[in-house]
Scaffold this active site. Structure first.
Site, short mmCIF file in Angstrom:
data_model
loop_
_atom_site.label_atom_id
_atom_site.label_comp_id
_atom_site.label_asym_id
_atom_site.label_seq_id
_atom_site.Cartn_x
_atom_site.Cartn_y
_atom_site.Cartn_z
N PRO A 66 -52.75 -69.07 -62.70
CA PRO A 66 -53.61 -69.73 -61.71
C PRO A 66 -54.98 -70.18 -62.24
O PRO A 66 -55.37 -71.33 -61.99
CB PRO A 66 -53.78 -68.66 -60.62
CG PRO A 66 -52.59 -67.76 -60.77
CD PRO A 66 -52.27 -67.76 -62.22
N LYS A 174 -58.06 -83.43 -68.14
CA LYS A 174 -57.43 -83.07 -66.85
C LYS A 174 -58.47 -83.13 -65.71
O LYS A 174 -58.21 -83.64 -64.63
CB LYS A 174 -56.84 -81.67 -67.00
CG LYS A 174 -56.43 -80.98 -65.73
CD LYS A 174 -55.12 -81.48 -65.18
CE LYS A 174 -54.82 -80.81 -63.85
NZ LYS A 174 -53.69 -81.38 -63.17
P1 NAD Z 1 -48.60 -70.49 -58.66
O1 NAD Z 1 -49.60 -69.68 -57.93
O2 NAD Z 1 -47.41 -71.04 -57.94
O3 NAD Z 1 -48.04 -69.65 -59.91
C1 NAD Z 1 -48.79 -68.78 -60.70
C2 NAD Z 1 -47.85 -67.66 -61.17
O4 NAD Z 1 -48.55 -66.83 -62.08
C3 NAD Z 1 -47.37 -66.75 -60.01
O5 NAD Z 1 -45.95 -66.64 -60.06
C4 NAD Z 1 -48.05 -65.41 -60.30
O6 NAD Z 1 -47.28 -64.29 -59.91
C5 NAD Z 1 -48.20 -65.48 -61.81
N1 NAD Z 1 -49.26 -64.63 -62.35
C6 NAD Z 1 -50.53 -64.51 -61.93
N2 NAD Z 1 -51.20 -63.66 -62.75
C7 NAD Z 1 -50.32 -63.25 -63.68
C8 NAD Z 1 -50.39 -62.38 -64.80
N3 NAD Z 1 -51.52 -61.73 -65.12
N4 NAD Z 1 -49.28 -62.18 -65.56
C9 NAD Z 1 -48.13 -62.82 -65.24
N5 NAD Z 1 -47.98 -63.65 -64.19
C10 NAD Z 1 -49.07 -63.86 -63.44
O7 NAD Z 1 -49.43 -71.67 -59.34
P2 NAD Z 1 -48.86 -73.07 -59.88
O8 NAD Z 1 -48.88 -74.08 -58.79
O9 NAD Z 1 -47.62 -72.83 -60.66
O10 NAD Z 1 -50.06 -73.48 -60.86
C11 NAD Z 1 -50.22 -72.90 -62.15
C12 NAD Z 1 -51.32 -73.66 -62.88
O11 NAD Z 1 -50.93 -75.04 -62.98
C13 NAD Z 1 -52.68 -73.64 -62.18
O12 NAD Z 1 -53.68 -73.49 -63.16
C14 NAD Z 1 -52.74 -75.00 -61.48
O13 NAD Z 1 -54.07 -75.44 -61.32
C15 NAD Z 1 -51.98 -75.86 -62.46
N6 NAD Z 1 -51.35 -77.06 -61.87
C16 NAD Z 1 -50.67 -76.99 -60.70
C17 NAD Z 1 -50.09 -78.14 -60.17
C18 NAD Z 1 -49.32 -78.11 -58.87
O14 NAD Z 1 -49.02 -79.18 -58.32
N7 NAD Z 1 -48.97 -76.94 -58.36
C19 NAD Z 1 -50.19 -79.37 -60.86
C20 NAD Z 1 -50.86 -79.40 -62.07
C21 NAD Z 1 -51.44 -78.24 -62.58
#
Ligand code: NAD
Length: 297
Positions: A66, A174
């Site tokens: 995250p 980004k």
């Molecule tokens: P999300 O919240 O769906 O997923 C994050 C995952 O990380 C969760 O499954 C959580 O359990 C896991 N996690 C958290 N801390 C952890 C740790 N210490 N060890 C292991 N696992 C851990 O978030 P997302 O939407 O997949 O986004 C992830 C990243 O991608 C973010 O930085 C976001 O800004 C970026 N992003 C997201 C999008 C989108 O459309 N969702 C698009 C571009 C970029």
């Protein structure tokens, strides 16, 4: 085939890891959520009980977490626990695909360099649909040699893979992109709303602006006015890309602007509007729901 540890199997990381499996790589996965691990195991990955176990004897480590504190905790350690960089071998390539601040990138990169490891910041654009389809855009920051090693791995998850520059350059690219996206999403919403308030059909107005100088990505592919096209606006603003994430990205842009003495008046205003939307309890809605703040009070 490459042995890859993948940490963080959320909305983005889950499908990205699945695409690496589908491309024939040996993928060892870890997430705080057992359910997320189980989903990937069903798709052919190997589940593990810790980041350390996932990364043992792997050639590449990929993280999709995250925010900056999670990335720092994983690689540098927290609460007296060793970070992953202390346990993986010197020839391991480390790719962080999360969207995070440049300072954290620099801290992780410094330690990786001390340990002889190649590290790239490699944030993505494209959202969940592109993560599933394997068509993400990657913006990489780091040394050329690391980029050359990363490219064939990233190409299993993305279509456009850019080397933006040195360490942190991927994150800067980004945040510039997402700040511009927020600004044209708000501008598009204002134009459509004023047109509709003046009696125009938003679909016809959209068609006109698409053939005129107001044409932009939000208008063409992600129209914020309900009913104009098959976009989150037509599905009750279900994400998509959440208000919470856009607010986070605009916060990163503002932080960077302060550090680089950059003036971003529209970026700052966009951030305050997205924070207002978040404070209204709409953080989980799609970011195109910013159109809703234009309703008369
Ligand atoms: P999300 O919240 O769906 O997923 C994050 C995952 O990380 C969760 O499954 C959580 O359990 C896991 N996690 C958290 N801390 C952890 C740790 N210490 N060890 C292991 N696992 C851990 O978030 P997302 O939407 O997949 O986004 C992830 C990243 O991608 C973010 O930085 C976001 O800004 C970026 N992003 C997201 C999008 C989108 O459309 N969702 C698009 C571009 C970029």
């Amino acid at each position: 085939m490459t042995t890859i540890a993948f940490i963080g199997l959320g909305n983005m990381g889950g499908p990205m890891a699945a695409n690496l499996v589908a491309a024939g790589h040996d993928v060892r996965v870890y997430d705080l959520s057992d359910t997320a691990i189980a989903t990937l195991v069903k798709q052919g990955a190997t589940g593990t009980k810790s980041p350390r176990e996932a990364a043992e004897n792997t050639e590449v480590v990929i993280s999709m977490l995250p925010a900056g504190q999670h990335v720092a905790g994983l690689y540098l350690g927290s609460d007296g626990n060793a970070g992953l960089l202390d346990t993986i071998s010197a020839d391991c390539l480390v790719l962080d695909c999360s969207t995070i601040d440049v300072d954290t990138v620099r801290r992780v990169q410094k330690k990786a360099t001390e340990r002889g490891q190649q590290f790239l910041d490699a944030p993505v654009s494209g959202g969940v649909a592109a993560a599933q389809a394997g068509t993400l855009t990657f913006m990489c920051g780091g040394e050329e040699a690391g980029f050359e090693r990363a490219e064939p791995i990233l190409s299993a998850m993305g279509k456009n893979i850019f080397h933006a520059g040195g360490h942190g350059a991927g994150q800067v690219a980004k945040m510039c992109n997402n700040m511009l996206l927020a600004i044209h999403m708000i501008g598009t919403s204002e134009a459509l709303k004023m047109g509709a308030n003046s009696g125009l059909d938003p679909s016809i107005l959209s068609e006109i602006m698409l053939k005129s100088s107001g044409r932009n990505w939000s208008l063409e592919l992600y129209n914020p006015y309900p009913g104009v096209m098959d976009s989150p606006a037509s599905r009750g603003y279900q994400p998509g890309f959440m208000v919470d994430l856009m607010t986070k990205d605009l916060g990163l842009a503002i932080e960077n602007a302060k550090k680089t003495n950059s003036k971003i008046p529209l970026g700052e205003h966009a951030e305050s509007l997205y924070r207002e939307k978040q404070s209204a309890g709409d953080g989980k809605k799609d970011f195109s729901s910013i159109l809703e703040i234009l309703e008369p009070a």
